[in-house]
Motif scaffolding. Structure first.
Motif, PDB file in Angstrom:
ATOM      1  N   TYR A 162     -36.817 -10.156   4.458  1.00 33.30           N
ATOM      2  CA  TYR A 162     -38.098 -10.835   4.282  1.00 33.30           C
ATOM      3  C   TYR A 162     -37.891 -12.274   3.824  1.00 33.30           C
ATOM      4  O   TYR A 162     -38.544 -13.200   4.309  1.00 33.30           O
ATOM      5  CB  TYR A 162     -38.972 -10.109   3.273  1.00 33.30           C
ATOM      6  CG  TYR A 162     -39.571  -8.813   3.753  1.00 33.30           C
ATOM      7  CD1 TYR A 162     -39.434  -8.373   5.062  1.00 33.30           C
ATOM      8  CD2 TYR A 162     -40.284  -8.009   2.886  1.00 33.30           C
ATOM      9  CE1 TYR A 162     -39.990  -7.180   5.489  1.00 33.30           C
ATOM     10  CE2 TYR A 162     -40.854  -6.820   3.300  1.00 33.30           C
ATOM     11  CZ  TYR A 162     -40.697  -6.411   4.592  1.00 33.30           C
ATOM     12  OH  TYR A 162     -41.253  -5.234   5.011  1.00 33.30           O
ATOM     13  N   PHE A 163     -36.989 -12.467   2.865  1.00 35.96           N
ATOM     14  CA  PHE A 163     -36.699 -13.801   2.351  1.00 35.96           C
ATOM     15  C   PHE A 163     -36.235 -14.724   3.482  1.00 35.96           C
ATOM     16  O   PHE A 163     -36.695 -15.857   3.609  1.00 35.96           O
ATOM     17  CB  PHE A 163     -35.638 -13.725   1.242  1.00 35.96           C
ATOM     18  CG  PHE A 163     -35.141 -15.069   0.793  1.00 35.96           C
ATOM     19  CD1 PHE A 163     -35.892 -15.833  -0.093  1.00 35.96           C
ATOM     20  CD2 PHE A 163     -33.945 -15.569   1.261  1.00 35.96           C
ATOM     21  CE1 PHE A 163     -35.434 -17.081  -0.506  1.00 35.96           C
ATOM     22  CE2 PHE A 163     -33.480 -16.811   0.859  1.00 35.96           C
ATOM     23  CZ  PHE A 163     -34.236 -17.574  -0.028  1.00 35.96           C
TER      24      PHE A 163
ATOM     25  N   MET B 298     -39.492 -19.359   8.805  1.00 34.97           N
ATOM     26  CA  MET B 298     -40.848 -19.759   9.188  1.00 34.97           C
ATOM     27  C   MET B 298     -41.237 -21.070   8.514  1.00 34.97           C
ATOM     28  O   MET B 298     -41.870 -21.927   9.142  1.00 34.97           O
ATOM     29  CB  MET B 298     -41.850 -18.650   8.847  1.00 34.97           C
ATOM     30  CG  MET B 298     -41.644 -17.367   9.641  1.00 34.97           C
ATOM     31  SD  MET B 298     -41.754 -17.603  11.423  1.00 34.97           S
ATOM     32  CE  MET B 298     -43.497 -17.871  11.605  1.00 34.97           C
ATOM     33  N   ARG B 299     -40.858 -21.251   7.265  1.00 30.89           N
ATOM     34  CA  ARG B 299     -41.146 -22.517   6.578  1.00 30.89           C
ATOM     35  C   ARG B 299     -40.289 -23.645   7.147  1.00 30.89           C
ATOM     36  O   ARG B 299     -40.768 -24.764   7.330  1.00 30.89           O
ATOM     37  CB  ARG B 299     -40.927 -22.369   5.071  1.00 30.89           C
ATOM     38  CG  ARG B 299     -41.997 -21.528   4.378  1.00 30.89           C
ATOM     39  CD  ARG B 299     -41.860 -21.574   2.866  1.00 30.89           C
ATOM     40  NE  ARG B 299     -40.664 -20.893   2.408  1.00 30.89           N
ATOM     41  CZ  ARG B 299     -40.634 -19.629   1.979  1.00 30.89           C
ATOM     42  NH1 ARG B 299     -41.746 -18.918   1.945  1.00 30.89           N
ATOM     43  NH2 ARG B 299     -39.507 -19.088   1.573  1.00 30.89           N
ATOM     44  N   SER B 300     -39.031 -23.341   7.446  1.00 38.08           N
ATOM     45  CA  SER B 300     -38.101 -24.368   7.936  1.00 38.08           C
ATOM     46  C   SER B 300     -38.501 -24.916   9.304  1.00 38.08           C
ATOM     47  O   SER B 300     -38.339 -26.102   9.576  1.00 38.08           O
ATOM     48  CB  SER B 300     -36.683 -23.804   8.035  1.00 38.08           C
ATOM     49  OG  SER B 300     -36.204 -23.467   6.764  1.00 38.08           O
ATOM     50  N   CYS B 301     -39.002 -24.043  10.175  1.00 36.11           N
ATOM     51  CA  CYS B 301     -39.361 -24.499  11.521  1.00 36.11           C
ATOM     52  C   CYS B 301     -40.806 -24.984  11.601  1.00 36.11           C
ATOM     53  O   CYS B 301     -41.269 -25.368  12.670  1.00 36.11           O
ATOM     54  CB  CYS B 301     -39.081 -23.408  12.556  1.00 36.11           C
ATOM     55  SG  CYS B 301     -40.206 -22.017  12.504  1.00 36.11           S
TER      56      CYS B 301
ATOM     57  N   SER C 177     -44.689 -25.435   4.152  1.00 38.48           N
ATOM     58  CA  SER C 177     -43.534 -25.414   3.244  1.00 38.48           C
ATOM     59  C   SER C 177     -43.915 -24.882   1.872  1.00 38.48           C
ATOM     60  O   SER C 177     -43.057 -24.400   1.130  1.00 38.48           O
ATOM     61  CB  SER C 177     -42.927 -26.810   3.120  1.00 38.48           C
ATOM     62  OG  SER C 177     -43.891 -27.725   2.643  1.00 38.48           O
ATOM     63  N   SER C 178     -45.195 -24.932   1.535  1.00 35.56           N
ATOM     64  CA  SER C 178     -45.652 -24.425   0.235  1.00 35.56           C
ATOM     65  C   SER C 178     -46.034 -22.942   0.290  1.00 35.56           C
ATOM     66  O   SER C 178     -46.411 -22.359  -0.725  1.00 35.56           O
ATOM     67  CB  SER C 178     -46.863 -25.238  -0.231  1.00 35.56           C
ATOM     68  OG  SER C 178     -47.917 -25.113   0.708  1.00 35.56           O
ATOM     69  N   ALA C 179     -45.942 -22.318   1.469  1.00 30.79           N
ATOM     70  CA  ALA C 179     -46.357 -20.916   1.630  1.00 30.79           C
ATOM     71  C   ALA C 179     -45.451 -19.989   0.832  1.00 30.79           C
ATOM     72  O   ALA C 179     -44.232 -20.156   0.812  1.00 30.79           O
ATOM     73  CB  ALA C 179     -46.329 -20.519   3.099  1.00 30.79           C
ATOM     74  N   VAL C 180     -46.066 -19.022   0.174  1.00 31.48           N
ATOM     75  CA  VAL C 180     -45.280 -17.972  -0.486  1.00 31.48           C
ATOM     76  C   VAL C 180     -44.743 -17.052   0.604  1.00 31.48           C
ATOM     77  O   VAL C 180     -45.214 -17.072   1.753  1.00 31.48           O
ATOM     78  CB  VAL C 180     -46.123 -17.192  -1.528  1.00 31.48           C
ATOM     79  CG1 VAL C 180     -46.562 -18.108  -2.663  1.00 31.48           C
ATOM     80  CG2 VAL C 180     -47.306 -16.505  -0.888  1.00 31.48           C
TER      81      VAL C 180
ATOM     82  N   ALA D 236     -45.771 -16.530   4.684  1.00 34.71           N
ATOM     83  CA  ALA D 236     -44.826 -16.836   5.754  1.00 34.71           C
ATOM     84  C   ALA D 236     -44.582 -15.613   6.629  1.00 34.71           C
ATOM     85  O   ALA D 236     -44.454 -15.721   7.849  1.00 34.71           O
ATOM     86  CB  ALA D 236     -43.516 -17.359   5.166  1.00 34.71           C
ATOM     87  N   LEU D 237     -44.540 -14.419   6.019  1.00 31.23           N
ATOM     88  CA  LEU D 237     -44.370 -13.189   6.800  1.00 31.23           C
ATOM     89  C   LEU D 237     -45.583 -12.944   7.691  1.00 31.23           C
ATOM     90  O   LEU D 237     -45.445 -12.497   8.834  1.00 31.23           O
ATOM     91  CB  LEU D 237     -44.130 -11.990   5.880  1.00 31.23           C
ATOM     92  CG  LEU D 237     -42.800 -11.969   5.143  1.00 31.23           C
ATOM     93  CD1 LEU D 237     -42.736 -10.778   4.193  1.00 31.23           C
ATOM     94  CD2 LEU D 237     -41.625 -11.954   6.099  1.00 31.23           C
ATOM     95  N   GLU D 238     -46.772 -13.239   7.186  1.00 29.73           N
ATOM     96  CA  GLU D 238     -47.978 -13.081   8.007  1.00 29.73           C
ATOM     97  C   GLU D 238     -47.952 -14.078   9.171  1.00 29.73           C
ATOM     98  O   GLU D 238     -48.382 -13.753  10.275  1.00 29.73           O
ATOM     99  CB  GLU D 238     -49.249 -13.241   7.169  1.00 29.73           C
ATOM    100  CG  GLU D 238     -49.547 -12.045   6.290  1.00 29.73           C
ATOM    101  CD  GLU D 238     -49.600 -10.728   7.060  1.00 29.73           C
ATOM    102  OE1 GLU D 238     -50.176 -10.678   8.173  1.00 29.73           O
ATOM    103  OE2 GLU D 238     -49.051  -9.727   6.558  1.00 29.73           O
ATOM    104  N   ALA D 239     -47.440 -15.279   8.929  1.00 28.95           N
ATOM    105  CA  ALA D 239     -47.287 -16.254  10.022  1.00 28.95           C
ATOM    106  C   ALA D 239     -46.305 -15.713  11.062  1.00 28.95           C
ATOM    107  O   ALA D 239     -46.516 -15.860  12.270  1.00 28.95           O
ATOM    108  CB  ALA D 239     -46.817 -17.593   9.467  1.00 28.95           C
TER     109      ALA D 239
END
Length: 119
Positions: free
Chosen positions: A22-23, A29-32, A37-40, A44-47
């Protein structure tokens, strides 16, 4: 079905690795830029879930092409083709073969038919 995909519902070979998986998905997802970038991690998993639901069905169709038959036809073709092999697998139970191995081989026979179900 991919239309209801949730990474949270997926199996993990080692349950102890789930947090790390998950991490890493959240970090990707945040990197791409697919998640802010502020998403918990949960956001990010939901994205990621949304990306899979939106992108993969069409990607499978692009790779496999439009399917000319309905699912019931593919299942019938697959059973007609694979039923004798499955019966041979099951008969091995009577000769002392381990049930787990028979189940694994039976699923291996059915897998091509079951993958069509995803689409």
């Amino acid at each position: 079905r991919l239309s209801n995909f949730r990474v949270q519902d997926c199996g993990c070979f080692r349950e102890s690795d789930r947090t790390l998986v998950y991490f890493n998905i959240a970090k990707l997802m945040r990197s791409c830029g697919a998640a802010p970038s502020s998403a918990v991690d949960e956001q990010a998993l939901e994205a990621f879930n949304g990306l899979v639901r939106k992108t993969l069905p069409q990607a499978f169709r692009n790779v496999l092409g439009r399917v000319p038959f309905q699912l019931k036809h593919y299942l019938a073709f697959s059973l007609a083709r694979n039923c004798p092999r499955m019966m041979d697998q099951w008969a091995q139970l009577a000769h002392g073969r381990e049930p787990r191995a028979v189940l694994a081989d039976s699923l291996d026979v059915l897998f091509p038919a079951l993958t069509v179900w995803i689409l």
